[in-house]
Each structure stands twice: as structure tokens, then as C-alpha cells.
Scaffold this active site. Structure first.
Site, PDB file in Angstrom:
ATOM      1  N   ASN A 116      32.382  47.182  31.726  1.00 37.42           N
ATOM      2  CA  ASN A 116      33.223  48.304  31.296  1.00 37.42           C
ATOM      3  C   ASN A 116      34.039  47.964  30.045  1.00 37.42           C
ATOM      4  O   ASN A 116      34.941  48.691  29.677  1.00 37.42           O
ATOM      5  CB  ASN A 116      34.132  48.769  32.432  1.00 37.42           C
ATOM      6  CG  ASN A 116      35.129  47.697  32.874  1.00 37.42           C
ATOM      7  OD1 ASN A 116      35.162  46.599  32.325  1.00 37.42           O
ATOM      8  ND2 ASN A 116      35.950  48.028  33.861  1.00 37.42           N
ATOM      9  N   GLU A 157      41.610  45.561  31.784  1.00 30.98           N
ATOM     10  CA  GLU A 157      40.758  46.693  32.124  1.00 30.98           C
ATOM     11  C   GLU A 157      40.980  47.873  31.179  1.00 30.98           C
ATOM     12  O   GLU A 157      42.062  48.018  30.591  1.00 30.98           O
ATOM     13  CB  GLU A 157      41.054  47.139  33.565  1.00 30.98           C
ATOM     14  CG  GLU A 157      40.806  46.084  34.623  1.00 30.98           C
ATOM     15  CD  GLU A 157      39.336  45.952  35.014  1.00 30.98           C
ATOM     16  OE1 GLU A 157      38.458  46.346  34.221  1.00 30.98           O
ATOM     17  OE2 GLU A 157      39.072  45.450  36.118  1.00 30.98           O
TER      18      GLU A 157
END
Length: 245
Positions: free
Chosen positions: A135, A142
Site C-alpha cells: 500500500n 501507513e
């Protein structure tokens, strides 16, 4: 940004090890930033082999790891301290006192983040080894609307925990939190070495290196750094355009 492509993983691992070895020869007291996961294992095997042949020494070097799971002791087989001991530290002449990894079982995790940042400020990283998540995460930074610059506590995305489940008996055993260097800390490294292998990373490599710079893909922030070398195998680089690289 320098991008080098290789037909296979072995040649890529050799090149990465050569770059680290050259730094150690040029600056024996350098500070190295290390990553974990499956990708760096071949690099660490090469470094161990070179050490065994007397071609390099880590005796005066320091190291910092990007991250550590919250809740795992150093002896846990999936902790990153255990990983580094198993794949590199115990096979070389590293001074264990100079190998730094966040303490995931610290009584005060926020204080541990501040302690780690103080160590990083005292010993700036000369070369930071990185991989990339599916991702676009770097370390455990993140994707999101914003990113934290310094070392911090993070709640792992479900896709990150699913990707790391292969290292545990089940996904339920994967910790839900980690301590990670922030993107600001990572980008302070004097040089960055990004290593990516596998067709499953091709799309995110293209997004990170040829797409817009956005916190939705933390790895894209590497485009802002003045000294990045990227090593890709043929599969990982298959969607990246040749033009401009």
C-alpha cells in the site's frame, strides 16, 4: 534518483551489499539504517558472507532499525530485534550496544519514541535501507491524509497485518500496533537505498516513483530526497516507464 534494474534477485542483493560494504570501507564508523521483512534477507546473507571472508567490518558502525512491533519481546521469533540477530548481528562483529531498535514493550511507548528520536539526532543515518509495502508504506508509515514526521506509535492497517501474517501462525497473532520512524526521520538520512522485488510490488513501485507525491502513498515522498538509489528486479520494475529514469 538513480534506478538500477536487475534480471534476478541474486544480482540485486549483491549490488546492495556492495554499496553498503563500500560505505563501511569509506567510513568505518558510519551509521546504517536497516529494514526487515523478506526482501533484505538476501542482502544480509551477502554481508555476512563478506564479513566471513574478511572483506568488511561492522566493529565501529552503528545501526538503527526502522520499526518494531508493540508487545513482542526481543526473544520473540517475530520481533525485529530477533530478526536482526538471526540474519545479521550475531554473525558479524557488530557491537550490540550500537545496534538500536525501538523497544516495543516499553512501559511508556510515547517516551520510547522520544528516546529513539534523540538517538537518531545524535547519530544521523548515513545510509537507510528500505523496502516498500503493497500500500506504499515505508517502515510502518501507513497511507493517510497526513503523516507524522518523527518516531511514533502507529495502528497497523488491515492490509499490512494481512501481508505480514505469513510470518505468524495466523493473522490474529500479528500485533496491531508498532513503533516506527516517521517519514521525516527517514528522509533525514544522507542517502537512501530502496530495494524492491516481485511482480506483486510492480504497481506500487510505479505509483511511488512515477506518480504524484502524496501522503496516500508514503513511499512517493522519496521523490523529494536528493540521494536515493533504487534497485529493482525485472518483475518489480515492469510497470515503471523507462523515460526519465
Amino acid at each position: 534518483m538513480k534506478i538500477k534494474r536487475f534480471t534476478g534477485k541474486a544480482a540485486l542483493h549483491t549490488e546492495a551489499a556492495k554499496l553498503i560494504t563500500q560505505l563501511l570501507k569509506d567510513k568505518p564508523d558510519c551509521t546504517l539504517g536497516f529494514a526487515t521483512g523478506s526482501t533484505p534477507i538476501g542482502i544480509y546473507e551477502q554481508l555476512v558472507g563478506m564479513y566471513a571472508k574478511g572483506r568488511l567490518s561492522f566493529a565501529r558502525a552503528r545501526s538503527f532499525n526502522l520499526d518494531e512491533y508493540v508487545g513482542l519481546t526481543e526473544s520473540h521469533p517475530q520481533s525485529y530485534r530477533y530478526y536482526m540477530q538471526h540474519h545479521l548481528f550475531r554473525h558479524t562483529d557488530f557491537d550490540q550496544r550500537n545496534t538500536y531498535i525501538p523497544n516495543g514493550i516499553a512501559a511508556d511507548l510515547e517516551a520510547e519514541c522520544r528516546r529513539y528520536d534523540s538517538l537518531l539526532a545524535e547519530h544521523p543515518i548515513d545510509l537507510q535501507l528500505l523496502g516498500i509495502g503493497h500500500n506504499g508504506h515505508i517502515g510502518f508509515n501507513e497511507p493517510g491524509h497526513s503523516l507524522t514526521g518523527e518516531t511514533h506509535l502507529v495502528t497497523l492497517k488491515p492490509e499490512t497485518r494481512a501481508a505480514n501474517a505469513r510470518f505468524f501462525d495466523s493473522e490474529d497473532e500479528v500485533p496491531r500496533q508498532a513503533i516506527t520512524m516517521g517519514m521525516g526521520s527517514i528522509l533525514k538520512a544522507k542517502s537512501i537505498l530502496l530495494v524492491v522485488t516481485g511482480a506483486d510490488k510492480a504497481a506500487v513501485v510505479n505509483e511511488a516513483l512515477a506518480g504524484p507525491i502524496t501522503t496516500a502513498c508514503p513511499a512517493s515522498l522519496l521523490q523529494t530526497h536528493a540521494n536515493v538509489t533504487v534497485l529493482l528486479d525485472a518483475d518489480a520494475g515492469k510497470e515503471l516507464p523507462d523515460a526519465g529514469f
